[in-house]
Design a protein around this motif. Structure first.
Motif, PDB file in Angstrom:
ATOM      1  N   LYS A  85       2.367   6.182   4.736  1.00 24.08           N
ATOM      2  CA  LYS A  85       1.414   7.014   3.923  1.00 24.08           C
ATOM      3  C   LYS A  85      -0.176   7.259   4.411  1.00 24.08           C
ATOM      4  O   LYS A  85      -0.847   7.762   3.810  1.00 24.08           O
ATOM      5  CB  LYS A  85       1.261   6.186   2.399  1.00 24.08           C
ATOM      6  CG  LYS A  85       2.722   6.355   1.478  1.00 24.08           C
ATOM      7  CD  LYS A  85       2.600   5.378   0.339  1.00 24.08           C
ATOM      8  CE  LYS A  85       3.906   5.482  -0.208  1.00 24.08           C
ATOM      9  NZ  LYS A  85       4.074   4.806  -1.486  1.00 24.08           N
ATOM     10  N   GLY A  86      -0.315   6.833   5.618  1.00 23.59           N
ATOM     11  CA  GLY A  86      -1.641   6.831   6.313  1.00 23.59           C
ATOM     12  C   GLY A  86      -2.439   5.752   5.756  1.00 23.59           C
ATOM     13  O   GLY A  86      -3.618   6.300   5.738  1.00 23.59           O
ATOM     14  N   LEU A  87      -1.993   4.808   5.042  1.00 22.86           N
ATOM     15  CA  LEU A  87      -3.121   3.807   4.495  1.00 22.86           C
ATOM     16  C   LEU A  87      -3.278   2.575   4.970  1.00 22.86           C
ATOM     17  O   LEU A  87      -4.174   1.902   4.694  1.00 22.86           O
ATOM     18  CB  LEU A  87      -2.506   3.377   3.013  1.00 22.86           C
ATOM     19  CG  LEU A  87      -2.248   4.756   1.971  1.00 22.86           C
ATOM     20  CD1 LEU A  87      -1.702   4.269   0.758  1.00 22.86           C
ATOM     21  CD2 LEU A  87      -3.594   5.524   1.713  1.00 22.86           C
ATOM     22  N   GLN A  88      -2.495   2.662   6.315  1.00 25.26           N
ATOM     23  CA  GLN A  88      -2.714   1.416   7.224  1.00 25.26           C
ATOM     24  C   GLN A  88      -2.609   1.790   8.675  1.00 25.26           C
ATOM     25  O   GLN A  88      -1.868   2.751   9.051  1.00 25.26           O
ATOM     26  CB  GLN A  88      -1.651   0.330   6.668  1.00 25.26           C
ATOM     27  CG  GLN A  88      -2.063  -1.203   7.502  1.00 25.26           C
ATOM     28  CD  GLN A  88      -0.970  -2.225   6.903  1.00 25.26           C
ATOM     29  OE1 GLN A  88      -0.488  -2.067   5.826  1.00 25.26           O
ATOM     30  NE2 GLN A  88      -0.998  -3.268   7.665  1.00 25.26           N
ATOM     31  N   HIS A  89      -3.341   0.949   9.539  1.00 24.04           N
ATOM     32  CA  HIS A  89      -3.253   1.485  10.800  1.00 24.04           C
ATOM     33  C   HIS A  89      -1.921   1.195  11.517  1.00 24.04           C
ATOM     34  O   HIS A  89      -1.023   0.318  11.300  1.00 24.04           O
ATOM     35  CB  HIS A  89      -4.301   0.765  11.656  1.00 24.04           C
ATOM     36  CG  HIS A  89      -4.719   1.006  12.760  1.00 24.04           C
ATOM     37  ND1 HIS A  89      -4.051   1.163  13.944  1.00 24.04           N
ATOM     38  CD2 HIS A  89      -5.879   1.692  13.310  1.00 24.04           C
ATOM     39  CE1 HIS A  89      -4.588   1.634  15.062  1.00 24.04           C
ATOM     40  NE2 HIS A  89      -5.620   2.011  14.591  1.00 24.04           N
ATOM     41  N   PRO A  90      -1.503   2.151  12.065  1.00 23.19           N
ATOM     42  CA  PRO A  90      -0.181   2.179  12.631  1.00 23.19           C
ATOM     43  C   PRO A  90       0.046   1.149  13.844  1.00 23.19           C
ATOM     44  O   PRO A  90       1.270   0.425  13.973  1.00 23.19           O
ATOM     45  CB  PRO A  90       0.061   3.529  13.536  1.00 23.19           C
ATOM     46  CG  PRO A  90      -1.375   4.113  13.706  1.00 23.19           C
ATOM     47  CD  PRO A  90      -2.199   3.703  12.573  1.00 23.19           C
ATOM     48  N   ALA A  91      -1.056   0.674  14.362  1.00 25.60           N
ATOM     49  CA  ALA A  91      -0.744  -0.405  15.410  1.00 25.60           C
ATOM     50  C   ALA A  91      -0.252  -1.847  14.482  1.00 25.60           C
ATOM     51  O   ALA A  91       0.156  -2.840  15.199  1.00 25.60           O
ATOM     52  CB  ALA A  91      -2.244  -0.960  15.945  1.00 25.60           C
ATOM     53  N   ASP A  92      -0.818  -1.992  13.306  1.00 25.67           N
ATOM     54  CA  ASP A  92      -0.124  -3.234  12.573  1.00 25.67           C
ATOM     55  C   ASP A  92       1.359  -3.286  12.393  1.00 25.67           C
ATOM     56  O   ASP A  92       1.894  -4.215  12.437  1.00 25.67           O
ATOM     57  CB  ASP A  92      -0.714  -3.065  11.239  1.00 25.67           C
ATOM     58  CG  ASP A  92      -2.196  -3.141  11.103  1.00 25.67           C
ATOM     59  OD1 ASP A  92      -2.667  -3.482  12.200  1.00 25.67           O
ATOM     60  OD2 ASP A  92      -2.882  -2.940  10.078  1.00 25.67           O
ATOM     61  N   TYR A  93       1.979  -1.970  12.373  1.00 26.00           N
ATOM     62  CA  TYR A  93       3.539  -1.958  12.262  1.00 26.00           C
ATOM     63  C   TYR A  93       3.958  -1.684  13.830  1.00 26.00           C
ATOM     64  O   TYR A  93       4.916  -2.889  13.895  1.00 26.00           O
ATOM     65  CB  TYR A  93       3.849  -0.675  11.667  1.00 26.00           C
ATOM     66  CG  TYR A  93       5.421  -0.502  11.420  1.00 26.00           C
ATOM     67  CD1 TYR A  93       6.042  -1.080  10.708  1.00 26.00           C
ATOM     68  CD2 TYR A  93       6.300   0.303  12.603  1.00 26.00           C
ATOM     69  CE1 TYR A  93       7.216  -1.181  10.439  1.00 26.00           C
ATOM     70  CE2 TYR A  93       7.612   0.437  12.251  1.00 26.00           C
ATOM     71  CZ  TYR A  93       8.001  -0.412  11.310  1.00 26.00           C
ATOM     72  OH  TYR A  93       9.563  -0.206  11.123  1.00 26.00           O
ATOM     73  N   PHE A  94       3.482  -1.413  14.836  1.00 19.92           N
ATOM     74  CA  PHE A  94       4.117  -1.296  16.061  1.00 19.92           C
ATOM     75  C   PHE A  94       3.870  -2.587  16.890  1.00 19.92           C
ATOM     76  O   PHE A  94       4.629  -3.081  17.700  1.00 19.92           O
ATOM     77  CB  PHE A  94       3.769  -0.143  16.781  1.00 19.92           C
ATOM     78  CG  PHE A  94       4.414   1.086  16.541  1.00 19.92           C
ATOM     79  CD1 PHE A  94       5.373   1.604  17.356  1.00 19.92           C
ATOM     80  CD2 PHE A  94       3.744   1.947  15.487  1.00 19.92           C
ATOM     81  CE1 PHE A  94       5.913   2.706  16.885  1.00 19.92           C
ATOM     82  CE2 PHE A  94       4.466   2.967  15.082  1.00 19.92           C
ATOM     83  CZ  PHE A  94       5.549   3.575  15.850  1.00 19.92           C
TER      84      PHE A  94
END
Length: 641
Positions: free
Chosen positions: A356-365
Motif C-alpha cells: 500500500k506504499g505505507l512502509q519502506h520496501p526494504a523492510d520486506y525484502f
C-alpha cells in the motif's frame, strides 16, 4: 479392489488399528518443486455450496440492493460468527475451473473432518471423528471425488490436519477452578470428568458414533494432557514442557503425545487419509504447540508413508504462531521433515503495508537477505516460505482483510503480485481475487468488533440466503435445516448474491500475473534483487513513501524486472537499475505483463510485447525508463523473450 473402494464400501472404521494401509502402490505423484505451485486457501463452509446458478451475481456498485428491507447488521454479524453457512466439498468441485482460470494449481482445504454435531465449529479445527468427513461438507466419497477431479485438471489438494489436540469431546470435573470446560491451567494434571454425548451432555461410557471421540484408540483419558486452559504463548519455544505446549487450545483438548502409541495412532489416522483420498500434502495446524521431537517424528513418518505411495515430495507446511523466529526454529530443527512454514508472522503485516506504499520496501525484502534473513538463506527461503497476505485468523495485526483498507479494489492484486513474483510459494486466501473486505466504510460503524474479530475475515463467496440452524438441527435434512431468522453471511455485507466474478478487477490482474509466473521459471525459482531507482533528479536508491518498487528475478542469463507502483491514487515513474552484464547497451527489455492492460484491452501504454531499451548513464549504470505507471499497477519486463 483398491484400498479406496474397500474403505468406501464399508462403514467408517471404528479403530485405526484394524485398517490395513496400502504400500508400494503408485498414487498421484508430487511436484518436483513446490515453488512451481500457486496455492489457494479456502474455508470449505464459506467458499461455495454449488448453488450459485440459483443466485444473481452481486452488483458491487449497488450493495444496498442486495440487503433486504429492515436489514440488520447485528444479525449478519451473528450469522457469520456463530453458524455454518452451507459450503461443501461439492461446491469446491464446482469451482475448480474458476480457480484454474485464476492460475491456481493447488487448493488448501480447511479441515474437513467430522466435528461435534451440537457445536457450530464451521472452521473444522475441533475434530470429533478423525476417520470421517463432517456431514456438513459431504462424505468421504465427496472428498475422494474432489481430489480425483482436481488431479484430472492438473491441480492438487492439500488437507488441513490437527494432531496437537482434539475437539471438545470431554469435560473436566465441574468443581475445578474455572469450571468443567476451561479449568485453570495446572503444571500437573487435572482429573478426567466425562465424555460428551450427542447433545453435549456428560456420559460415562461411549456407546455411539456421536459420543466422545473416534477412533476408539483415542478414548483413553490418559492420552490427554488434562492441564486445563492456559496461556498459549507462555514459556520457551525450546522447552517441551512449556505451558504453551501443554495447555488445551482454549476448549479443544490437548493430546498427551508422550503417551505410548498415541503419536503412532494419530499418524496412522492421517496416513489413512493420504491412502483414501490421494491428497498431495498437509497443512499442519498449531505445530508450535508440540515439541521439536514430536513434530519431527510425526512429520517424518508421514513423509515416509507418502514416499512409499510414490509421493516423494508430499508437502508438509506448518502453522507456527509466534513470529518469524519461531518459524525459523522449527524449520531448522525439522529440516527435511518439514517443507515450509506459513508466513503468518511479521512478514505478513509488512507485506500488507509495503503493498500500500505505507512502509519502506526494504523492510520486506530484508526478509530474503542472504545471511541476514530470519527465514533463511537467499536460495533456501524460496522453498521454505509460504507467503500469506490474508488468512482466516490474522494472528498478528488487525482482523480485517487487506482490501478493507485498500485505496482501490485492484490494490489487492498488486499485493498478490508481490507474493507471486518474490521468493517463496504464494498462497492466495479465498475471496482475495474478488477484493473481499466487508461492507463499505460508512456501514462498518454498525459492526461490533470490526477489525478485532476474525469473523470478518470469513465472509462467504456464495451468498447463502440463510445459515444453518444451531447445532444438530442444522443437519436435519428431513426438515428445513436453514435458520430463516438470520441472513446468510454474504460478501460485502449482503445476502442471497454470489461473488464468483471472473471479470472482476482483481481476478483479471491476478490471472495475468499467475499465467506469467507459470510460463517463466525465473519468476518462480530465480535469484532475487531489490533494485534502486532514480526520479526527479534524486540519486539511485530504494525509496519509500509510495514510490516505485522494483526488483529482479534472475535465472542464468534471463533478467525479469518487476515494477510496482504502490501508490493508491497517483501515477509514478522512475529509471530503474538493471544488470549491465545481462543488459548491454543496445539490448532491450520486453513487457510480458501489464496489469492495467489485462483489465482494459484498450490500455496501450507499455503494452505487452512492447520493448524498452537498456540505457547507459554517465555513471556507468544501466537502466530502463518507466513512466506513467498507474496506481497499484504492475509491469513485468524480460531481457530474453
Amino acid at each position: 479392489m483398491s484400498f479406496t473402494q474397500t474403505i468406501l464400501n464399508a462403514p467408517r472404521p471404528a479403530a485405526i488399528r484394524t485398517v490395513k494401509l496400502p504400500r508400494r502402490i503408485n498414487y498421484f505423484p508430487s511436484p518436483a518443486d513446490w515453488r512451481n505451485e500457486t496455492l489457494y486457501f479456502l474455508l470449505v463452509d464459506r467458499f461455495s455450496d454449488g448453488l450459485e446458478a440459483q443466485r444473481p451475481l452481486l452488483d458491487r456498485t449497488n450493495l444496498a440492493a442486495a440487503r433486504p428491507v429492515n436489514w440488520r447488521w447485528d444479525l449478519w454479524s451473528q450469522s457469520g460468527g456463530e453458524r455454518w453457512q452451507g459450503g461443501n466439498l461439492g461446491g469446491v468441485a464446482s469451482k475448480l475451473d474458476y480457480l484454474k482460470g485464476l492460475g491456481i494449481t493447488t487448493i488448501w482445504l480447511s479441515p474437513v473432518f467430522k466435528q461435534r454435531g451440537h457445536l457450530n465449529s464451521f472452521h473444522g479445527y475441533g475434530i470429533q471423528d478423525f476417520l470421517d468427513v463432517d456431514p456438513h461438507f459431504g462424505d468421504r466419497k465427496a472428498l475422494v471425488d474432489l481430489v480425483a477431479l482436481a488431479h484430472s485438471k492438473g491441480m492438487r489438494i492439500i488437507l488441513d490436519i490437527i494432531f496437537n489436540h482434539s475437539g471438545e469431546n470431554w469435560t473436566y470435573p465441574a468443581h475445578l477452578p474455572g469450571g468443567k470446560f476451561q479449568p485453570h491451567y495446572t503444571s500437573a494434571r487435572h482429573a478426567f470428568g466425562a465424555w460428551r454425548g450427542e447433545q453435549g451432555e456428560d456420559v460415562g461410557v461411549i456407546t455411539s458414533d456421536e459420543q466422545g471421540v473416534w477412533p476408539s484408540e483415542l478414548q483413553d483419558p490418559d492420552k490427554y494432557t488434562r492441564a486445563g486452559a492456559g496461556n498459549l504463548g507462555a514459556g520457551s519455544i525450546d522447552d517441551p514442557q512449556a505451558e504453551h505446549k501443554r495447555t488445551d487450545f482454549i476448549t479443544l483438548k490437548d493430546f498427551n503425545l508422550d503417551h505410548p502409541h498415541l503419536m503412532g495412532e494419530l499418524a496412522r489416522c492421517f496416513k489413512y487419509w493420504i491412502a483414501l483420498s490421494d491428497c498431495d500434502g498437509f497443512r499442519i495446524d498449531t505445530l508450535k504447540h508440540v515439541s521439536f521431537e514430536q513434530a519431527r517424528n510425526f512429520c517424518g513418518t508421514i513423509k515416509e508413508f507418502a514416499a512409499n505411495l510414490g509421493k516423494s515430495n508430499f508437502f508438509l507446511v506448518g502453522e507456527i504462531a509466534g513470529g518469524d523466529f519461531e518459524q525459523d526454529r522449527y524449520l531448522n530443527v525439522l529440516s527435511r521433515n518439514l517443507n515450509a512454514a506459513l508466513d503468518i508472522g511479521g512478514m505478513r503485516i509488512t507485506l500488507n503495508q509495503v503493498a500500500k506504499g505505507l512502509q519502506h520496501p526494504a523492510d520486506y525484502f530484508a526478509g530474503f537477505d542472504p545471511g541476514n534473513a530470519v527465514m533463511g538463506s537467499h536460495r533456501a527461503v524460496g522453498e521454505k516460505h509460504v507467503s500469506i497476505l490474508d488468512d482466516h485468523d490474522h494472528v498478528f495485526g488487525k482482523k480485517i482483510r487487506f482490501s478493507a483498507e485498500a485505496a482501490s479494489p485492484n490494490q489487492v492484486a498488486a499485493a498478490v503480485g508481490i507474493q507471486l513474483f518474490t521468493l517463496g510459494i504464494p498462497c492466495i486466501y479465498y475471496g482475495t481475487e474478488q477484493s473481499l473486505g466487508g461492507p463499505e466504510l460508512a456501514e462498518r460503524i454498525w459492526l461490533e468488533g470490526f477489525g478485532s474479530n476474525d469473523r470478518y475475515l470469513r465472509e462467504t463467496l456464495f451468498g447463502a440466503e440463510h445459515p444453518r440452524k444451531d447445532g444438530l438441527a442444522g443437519l436435519d435434512s428431513a426438515a428445513n435445516p436453514c435458520d430463516d431468522n438470520l441472513p446468510g453471511f454474504g460478501p460485502f455485507g449482503t445476502v442471497g448474491h454470489h461473488c464468483f466474478d471472473p471479470a472482476s478487477s482483481a481476478y483479471i490482474r491476478i490471472q495475468a500475473m499467475a499465467q506469467a509466473r507459470a510460463q517463466f521459471p525465473a519468476l518462480r525459482v530465480g535469484r532475487q534483487y531489490l533494485r534502486p531507482i532514480t526520479f526527479l533528479g534524486n540519486p539511485f536508491a530504494v525509496y519509500g513513501n509510495g514510490e516505485i518498487i522494483a526488483w529482479s528475478r534472475i535465472l542464468d542469463d534471463e533478467e525479469f524486472l518487476i515494477v510496482l507502483n504502490p501508490h493508491g491514487t497517483q501515477m509514478r515513474g522512475a529509471d530503474i537499475l538493471i544488470d549491465s552484464a545481462l543488459n548491454p547497451l543496445g539490448s532491450v527489455m520486453t513487457v510480458v505483463v501489464n496489469t492495467a492492460q489485462a483489465a482494459d484491452a484498450n490500455y496501450l501504454v507499455d503494452s505487452v510485447g512492447s520493448s524498452k531499451p537498456a540505457r547507459r548513464l554517465e555513471s556507468g549504470i544501466h537502466c530502463v525508463e518507466i513512466r506513467n505507471l498507474g496506481p497499484a499497477e504492475i509491469l513485468v519486463l524480460v531481457n530474453r523473450v
